[in-house]
Design a protein around this motif. Structure first.
Motif, PDB file in Angstrom:
ATOM      1  N   TYR A 159      72.514   8.883  62.613  1.00  0.00           N
ATOM      2  CA  TYR A 159      72.040   7.810  63.480  1.00  0.00           C
ATOM      3  C   TYR A 159      71.708   8.306  64.872  1.00  0.00           C
ATOM      4  O   TYR A 159      72.038   7.661  65.875  1.00  0.00           O
ATOM      5  CB  TYR A 159      73.093   6.697  63.524  1.00  0.00           C
ATOM      6  CG  TYR A 159      73.391   6.123  62.166  1.00  0.00           C
ATOM      7  CD1 TYR A 159      74.560   6.465  61.488  1.00  0.00           C
ATOM      8  CD2 TYR A 159      72.487   5.275  61.545  1.00  0.00           C
ATOM      9  CE1 TYR A 159      74.812   5.952  60.229  1.00  0.00           C
ATOM     10  CE2 TYR A 159      72.739   4.762  60.289  1.00  0.00           C
ATOM     11  CZ  TYR A 159      73.910   5.111  59.631  1.00  0.00           C
ATOM     12  OH  TYR A 159      74.158   4.615  58.381  1.00  0.00           O
ATOM     13  N   HIS A 218      62.967  10.719  71.156  1.00  0.00           N
ATOM     14  CA  HIS A 218      61.652  10.134  71.368  1.00  0.00           C
ATOM     15  C   HIS A 218      60.972  10.853  72.524  1.00  0.00           C
ATOM     16  O   HIS A 218      61.636  11.293  73.468  1.00  0.00           O
ATOM     17  CB  HIS A 218      61.751   8.646  71.710  1.00  0.00           C
ATOM     18  CG  HIS A 218      62.423   7.813  70.659  1.00  0.00           C
ATOM     19  ND1 HIS A 218      61.728   7.179  69.650  1.00  0.00           N
ATOM     20  CD2 HIS A 218      63.730   7.514  70.455  1.00  0.00           C
ATOM     21  CE1 HIS A 218      62.562   6.518  68.884  1.00  0.00           C
ATOM     22  NE2 HIS A 218      63.796   6.714  69.344  1.00  0.00           N
ATOM     23  N   TYR A 240      64.605  11.984  63.759  1.00  0.00           N
ATOM     24  CA  TYR A 240      65.606  10.995  63.365  1.00  0.00           C
ATOM     25  C   TYR A 240      66.650  11.684  62.502  1.00  0.00           C
ATOM     26  O   TYR A 240      66.422  12.793  62.006  1.00  0.00           O
ATOM     27  CB  TYR A 240      64.962   9.809  62.629  1.00  0.00           C
ATOM     28  CG  TYR A 240      64.324  10.187  61.302  1.00  0.00           C
ATOM     29  CD1 TYR A 240      63.003  10.636  61.248  1.00  0.00           C
ATOM     30  CD2 TYR A 240      65.045  10.119  60.112  1.00  0.00           C
ATOM     31  CE1 TYR A 240      62.426  10.993  60.049  1.00  0.00           C
ATOM     32  CE2 TYR A 240      64.470  10.475  58.909  1.00  0.00           C
ATOM     33  CZ  TYR A 240      63.151  10.911  58.887  1.00  0.00           C
ATOM     34  OH  TYR A 240      62.586  11.267  57.690  1.00  0.00           O
ATOM     35  N   TYR A 245      63.688  11.300  75.404  1.00  0.00           N
ATOM     36  CA  TYR A 245      64.875  10.447  75.381  1.00  0.00           C
ATOM     37  C   TYR A 245      65.639  10.653  74.075  1.00  0.00           C
ATOM     38  O   TYR A 245      65.045  10.648  72.993  1.00  0.00           O
ATOM     39  CB  TYR A 245      64.502   8.969  75.472  1.00  0.00           C
ATOM     40  CG  TYR A 245      63.888   8.542  76.786  1.00  0.00           C
ATOM     41  CD1 TYR A 245      62.506   8.483  76.952  1.00  0.00           C
ATOM     42  CD2 TYR A 245      64.694   8.194  77.871  1.00  0.00           C
ATOM     43  CE1 TYR A 245      61.948   8.089  78.159  1.00  0.00           C
ATOM     44  CE2 TYR A 245      64.139   7.802  79.078  1.00  0.00           C
ATOM     45  CZ  TYR A 245      62.763   7.758  79.212  1.00  0.00           C
ATOM     46  OH  TYR A 245      62.212   7.360  80.415  1.00  0.00           O
ATOM     47  N   GLN A 284      68.590   8.985  71.543  1.00  0.00           N
ATOM     48  CA  GLN A 284      68.988   7.627  71.197  1.00  0.00           C
ATOM     49  C   GLN A 284      69.999   7.655  70.064  1.00  0.00           C
ATOM     50  O   GLN A 284      69.870   8.456  69.131  1.00  0.00           O
ATOM     51  CB  GLN A 284      67.780   6.798  70.749  1.00  0.00           C
ATOM     52  CG  GLN A 284      68.102   5.338  70.437  1.00  0.00           C
ATOM     53  CD  GLN A 284      67.173   4.714  69.416  1.00  0.00           C
ATOM     54  OE1 GLN A 284      66.264   5.360  68.882  1.00  0.00           O
ATOM     55  NE2 GLN A 284      67.392   3.446  69.118  1.00  0.00           N
ATOM     56  N   TYR A 344      71.675   5.094  67.140  1.00  0.00           N
ATOM     57  CA  TYR A 344      71.472   3.785  66.495  1.00  0.00           C
ATOM     58  C   TYR A 344      72.535   3.559  65.436  1.00  0.00           C
ATOM     59  O   TYR A 344      72.309   2.873  64.434  1.00  0.00           O
ATOM     60  CB  TYR A 344      70.055   3.671  65.931  1.00  0.00           C
ATOM     61  CG  TYR A 344      69.586   4.853  65.110  1.00  0.00           C
ATOM     62  CD1 TYR A 344      69.014   5.949  65.724  1.00  0.00           C
ATOM     63  CD2 TYR A 344      69.704   4.861  63.731  1.00  0.00           C
ATOM     64  CE1 TYR A 344      68.575   7.034  64.993  1.00  0.00           C
ATOM     65  CE2 TYR A 344      69.267   5.946  62.976  1.00  0.00           C
ATOM     66  CZ  TYR A 344      68.705   7.033  63.625  1.00  0.00           C
ATOM     67  OH  TYR A 344      68.269   8.105  62.889  1.00  0.00           O
ATOM     68  N   SER A 399      76.093  -0.834  67.675  1.00  0.00           N
ATOM     69  CA  SER A 399      75.482  -1.729  68.657  1.00  0.00           C
ATOM     70  C   SER A 399      76.317  -1.764  69.927  1.00  0.00           C
ATOM     71  O   SER A 399      77.546  -1.763  69.859  1.00  0.00           O
ATOM     72  CB  SER A 399      75.393  -3.139  68.078  1.00  0.00           C
ATOM     73  OG  SER A 399      74.448  -3.180  67.034  1.00  0.00           O
ATOM     74  N   PRO A 400      75.668  -1.815  71.086  1.00  0.00           N
ATOM     75  CA  PRO A 400      74.214  -1.800  71.253  1.00  0.00           C
ATOM     76  C   PRO A 400      73.627  -0.403  71.073  1.00  0.00           C
ATOM     77  O   PRO A 400      74.268   0.586  71.414  1.00  0.00           O
ATOM     78  CB  PRO A 400      74.038  -2.280  72.691  1.00  0.00           C
ATOM     79  CG  PRO A 400      75.254  -1.757  73.392  1.00  0.00           C
ATOM     80  CD  PRO A 400      76.368  -1.881  72.386  1.00  0.00           C
ATOM     81  N   TYR A 401      72.428  -0.346  70.480  1.00  0.00           N
ATOM     82  CA  TYR A 401      71.725   0.932  70.404  1.00  0.00           C
ATOM     83  C   TYR A 401      71.464   1.390  71.837  1.00  0.00           C
ATOM     84  O   TYR A 401      71.037   0.596  72.682  1.00  0.00           O
ATOM     85  CB  TYR A 401      70.402   0.772  69.669  1.00  0.00           C
ATOM     86  CG  TYR A 401      70.526   0.335  68.230  1.00  0.00           C
ATOM     87  CD1 TYR A 401      71.726   0.408  67.531  1.00  0.00           C
ATOM     88  CD2 TYR A 401      69.428  -0.156  67.542  1.00  0.00           C
ATOM     89  CE1 TYR A 401      71.825   0.024  66.213  1.00  0.00           C
ATOM     90  CE2 TYR A 401      69.507  -0.547  66.222  1.00  0.00           C
ATOM     91  CZ  TYR A 401      70.715  -0.453  65.554  1.00  0.00           C
ATOM     92  OH  TYR A 401      70.807  -0.850  64.252  1.00  0.00           O
ATOM     93  N   PHE A 430      70.139   4.593  74.755  1.00  0.00           N
ATOM     94  CA  PHE A 430      69.296   5.743  75.044  1.00  0.00           C
ATOM     95  C   PHE A 430      69.921   6.577  76.154  1.00  0.00           C
ATOM     96  O   PHE A 430      70.649   6.047  77.011  1.00  0.00           O
ATOM     97  CB  PHE A 430      67.910   5.296  75.519  1.00  0.00           C
ATOM     98  CG  PHE A 430      67.088   4.576  74.485  1.00  0.00           C
ATOM     99  CD1 PHE A 430      67.220   3.203  74.318  1.00  0.00           C
ATOM    100  CD2 PHE A 430      66.178   5.257  73.698  1.00  0.00           C
ATOM    101  CE1 PHE A 430      66.457   2.530  73.367  1.00  0.00           C
ATOM    102  CE2 PHE A 430      65.405   4.598  72.753  1.00  0.00           C
ATOM    103  CZ  PHE A 430      65.556   3.227  72.591  1.00  0.00           C
ATOM    104  N   GLN A 457      69.228   8.913  79.611  1.00  0.00           N
ATOM    105  CA  GLN A 457      68.436   8.593  80.794  1.00  0.00           C
ATOM    106  C   GLN A 457      67.126   9.369  80.846  1.00  0.00           C
ATOM    107  O   GLN A 457      66.280   9.102  81.703  1.00  0.00           O
ATOM    108  CB  GLN A 457      69.255   8.853  82.076  1.00  0.00           C
ATOM    109  CG  GLN A 457      69.272  10.308  82.532  1.00  0.00           C
ATOM    110  CD  GLN A 457      70.258  11.186  81.778  1.00  0.00           C
ATOM    111  OE1 GLN A 457      70.757  10.846  80.709  1.00  0.00           O
ATOM    112  NE2 GLN A 457      70.529  12.350  82.361  1.00  0.00           N
TER     113      GLN A 457
END
Lengths: 108, 118
Positions: A33, A37, A50, A88, A90, A92, A95-97, A99, A101
């Motif tokens: 997870y 990006h 991913y 970035y 991330q 996933y 929750s919350p997903y 990122f 900085q």
């Protein structure tokens, strides 16, 4: 909430060089997870990686991801002019997903 | 080809409301969760809200909980974000994103700018 901290904030390199970007999570996350990006000025983000290490559709093989637990890395083996952008990380998995900085990769 | 087209952004006064839309095409919209992600000027990305494929399950960031409502119309292939009680700190570009089957954000729209100012 999982906090992601990226380093360095800015990376200055020349085309043809190797780039190594890091992302550290405040708690262990499953590598299944975790994503990277890319965002260029005035554009939407684009998924690169991913599952920590799987390249998204159409992403060149000079991009690679690795890591597990709390430490993850994006490597660009040989920089092309179009690779200079903000990156970035991330998570996933919970929750919350969230990122990181961002790391700005700029031309030296 | 997956396409996500946001609309509905603009200038609104503090305390006002706005509804964003995201028109989706190129994939079976009703099979995927969707999210709204925002980016304040010169800042990073914040996942604001996510909705399941059926619309039954939703999640909100603490920063917008109680003020924003995410919804979808699978018959129209459209995602929405109703934003009420807007604050200056809600000023951002709002992106819609498709959530892949393994939960990563695999496609993004171009974004719509929301400016909250008097």
């Amino acid at each position: 909430e999982v906090v992601l901290t990226q380093s360095p904030g800015t990376l200055s390199l020349s085309p043809g060089e190797r780039a190594t970007l890091s992302c550290r999570a405040s708690q262990s996350i499953s590598s299944s997870y975790f994503a990277w990006h890319q965002q260029k000025p005035g554009q939407a983000p684009r998924l690169l990686i991913y599952g920590a290490s799987s390249r998204a559709t159409g992403i060149p093989d000079r991009f690679s991801g690795s890591g597990s637990g709390t430490d993850f890395t994006l490597t660009i083996s040989r920089l092309e002019p179009e690779d200079f952008a903000v990156y970035y990380c991330q998570q996933y998995g919970s929750s919350p997903y969230t990122f990181g900085q961002g790391t700005k990769l700029e031309i030296k | 080809e997956v396409q996500l087209l946001e609309s509905g952004g603009g200038l609104v006064q503090p305390g006002g409301s706005l509804r964003l839309s995201c028109a989706a095409s190129g994939f079976t919209f009703s099979s995927y969760a969707m999210s709204w992600v925002r980016q304040a000027p010169g800042k990073g990305l914040e996942c604001v809200s996510t909705i399941s494929s059926t619309g039954v399950n939703t999640h909100y960031a603490d920063s917008v909980k109680g003020r924003f409502t995410i919804s979808r119309d699978n018959s129209k292939n459209t995602l929405y974000l109703q934003m009420n009680s807007l604050r200056a700190e809600d000023t951002a570009v709002y992106f819609c994103a498709k959530v892949g089957l393994k939960s990563y954000f695999d496609y993004w729209g171009q974004g719509t700018l929301v400016t909250v100012s008097s």
